[in-house]
Scaffold this active site. Structure first.
Site, PDB file in Angstrom:
ATOM      1  N   ALA A  18       0.800  -1.229   0.000  1.00  0.00           N
ATOM      2  CA  ALA A  18       0.000   0.000   0.000  1.00  0.00           C
ATOM      3  C   ALA A  18       0.832   1.278   0.000  1.00  0.00           C
ATOM      4  CB  ALA A  18      -0.937   0.003   1.214  1.00  0.00           C
ATOM      5  N   ILE A  22      -1.152   0.293  -7.081  1.00  0.00           N
ATOM      6  CA  ILE A  22      -2.514  -0.207  -6.924  1.00  0.00           C
ATOM      7  C   ILE A  22      -2.917  -0.286  -5.460  1.00  0.00           C
ATOM      8  CG2 ILE A  22      -3.971  -2.255  -7.225  1.00  0.00           C
ATOM      9  CD1 ILE A  22      -2.462  -2.768  -9.859  1.00  0.00           C
ATOM     10  N   GLY A  23      -2.007  -0.778  -4.610  1.00  0.00           N
ATOM     11  CA  GLY A  23      -2.324  -0.891  -3.180  1.00  0.00           C
ATOM     12  C   GLY A  23      -2.680   0.447  -2.568  1.00  0.00           C
ATOM     13  N   LYS A  42       7.056  -3.052   2.302  1.00  0.00           N
ATOM     14  CA  LYS A  42       8.479  -3.134   2.656  1.00  0.00           C
ATOM     15  C   LYS A  42       9.174  -1.781   2.741  1.00  0.00           C
ATOM     16  CE  LYS A  42       9.556  -5.848  -0.765  1.00  0.00           C
ATOM     17  NZ  LYS A  42      10.389  -6.674  -1.669  1.00  0.00           N
ATOM     18  N   TYR A  95      -9.419  -6.772  11.942  1.00  0.00           N
ATOM     19  CA  TYR A  95      -9.598  -6.171  10.619  1.00  0.00           C
ATOM     20  C   TYR A  95     -10.668  -6.930   9.858  1.00  0.00           C
ATOM     21  CZ  TYR A  95      -6.438  -9.740   8.567  1.00  0.00           C
ATOM     22  OH  TYR A  95      -5.841 -10.891   8.144  1.00  0.00           O
ATOM     23  N   LYS A  99      -6.413  -7.189   1.355  1.00  0.00           N
ATOM     24  CA  LYS A  99      -6.008  -7.284  -0.050  1.00  0.00           C
ATOM     25  C   LYS A  99      -4.603  -7.846  -0.081  1.00  0.00           C
ATOM     26  CE  LYS A  99      -3.312  -5.468  -3.444  1.00  0.00           C
ATOM     27  NZ  LYS A  99      -1.863  -5.229  -3.363  1.00  0.00           N
TER      28      LYS A  99
END
Length: 345
Positions: A18, A22-23, A42, A95, A99
């Site tokens: 993220a 896209i994330g 990362k 949560y 994704k």
């Protein structure tokens, strides 16, 4: 664009990758509803070529109304994943949405968690422009791509569906059409320009290539015509296919309804097929009479190990030993069929 409805307010979304691309696009879409976002990626320090870190992404998420928890996570490290989940639970409670890139597990987990957690895979119909796409695709790739926004909108649509919507392999354009989106040029980097299809979907490269070339585009995926292959030698691969053929039946063919193409490298390699659409099923060397639904590329050694039960297809795929193009749901069907045949191989 798909409008925000506010329905994800208070939901916690765990998103790998993220910090960018896209994330991050999915994260920002959910954050506009007031969602809690766990940024599992990362990049903690600025990269020389790729913009964004987990901390800059957190700032952007909070700027549009969400709450962010940046976590340093390498998805290959089980302990880092576990630590991030614990931090998410401590900060936000359990949560509710995740994704991550594990499509081979979708059908299994959808069945295992039915009624509790919905598990779906989302694929783009076309190439999506990200920093990674530019690095891998070359200078001409950008105009052939759509923006990350289309994936964010498609993911947002999935997030709002009930738990009964599970076990699906969703294509971004299809789900947005169902939402009422009719004009997709808004997602294009260069509206009106031919788009490169995603390599994992069932497209016809020659037809798409001609369409792109007629519009002055250079298709990045254009392939050479396959050359005739020599007659295969007898060996472990031929023996494996012979046993597979002896194991086939009308019931197996009717239950599977798919054609698999195997591109094998190494001794006794070449192109082989498993036809589970024709009556009773069939195997052979070379191309099948109809277009394959799934193309699997791997070494002959790994192929024999996989069909004999010594190498799990899922692990082969995740480790890069097995590459798959085509219908992932049918690929998983083949794994179940292999389990039935293992005793004979």
């Amino acid at each position: 664009m798909l409008p925000n409805t506010g329905r994800l307010a208070g939901c916690t979304v765990f998103i790998t990758g993220a910090s960018r691309g896209i994330g991050k696009a999915i994260a920002l879409k959910a954050a506009k509803d007031g969602a809690n976002i766990v940024i599992a990626a990362k990049t903690a320090q600025p990269h020389s070529k790729l913009l964004g870190t987990i901390y800059t992404a957190a700032e952007e998420i909070e700027a549009v109304g969400g709450k962010a928890l940046p976590c340093i996570v390498d998805v290959r490290d089980e302990q880092q994943i576990s630590d991030a989940v614990q931090k998410a639970v401590k900060k936000f409670g359990a949560y509710t949405i995740a994704k991550y890139g594990m499509s081979m597990y979708v059908l299994g987990m959808a069945e295992e968690f039915k009624g509790e957690i919905a598990v779906n895979a989302l694929w783009p119909k076309t190439a999506i422009y990200t920093a990674a796409t530019e690095m891998l695709g070359g200078p001409g790739i950008k105009s052939q791509c759509r923006k990350v926004d289309i994936i964010a909108d498609a993911a947002y649509s999935i997030f709002q569906k009930p738990k009964s919507f599970t076990g699906n392999f969703v294509i971004d354009e299809n789900i947005l059409k169902a939402e009422g989106i009719q004009h997709f040029d808004i997602y294009a980097i260069k509206p009106g320009h031919p788009l490169q299809p995603d390599l994992f979907l069932d497209e016809y490269p020659e037809a798409v290539s001609k369409k792109m070339e007629s519009a002055g585009a250079v298709p990045e995926f254009k392939e050479e015509k396959p050359q005739p292959q020599p007659k295969p030698r007898s060996g472990a691969v031929e023996k494996t296919f012979r046993i597979v053929k002896d194991s086939l039946s009308d019931d197996i063919a009717k239950a599977t309804q798919a054609i698999y193409l195997f591109e094998l490298s190494g001794k006794d390699g070449g192109t082989w097929f498993l036809d589970l659409k024709s009556k009773g099923g069939n195997v052979g060397y070379g191309e099948p009479s109809e277009q394959a639904d799934v193309v699997m590329s791997m070494s002959t050694d790994d192929f024999v190990k996989m069909f004999s039960g010594k190498l799990k297809p899922t692990m082969a795929f995740m480790s890069g030993k097995l590459k798959i193009k085509g219908n992932m749901a049918l690929a998983i069907k083949l794994e179940k069929l292999m389990n039935q045949m293992n005793a004979r191989l």
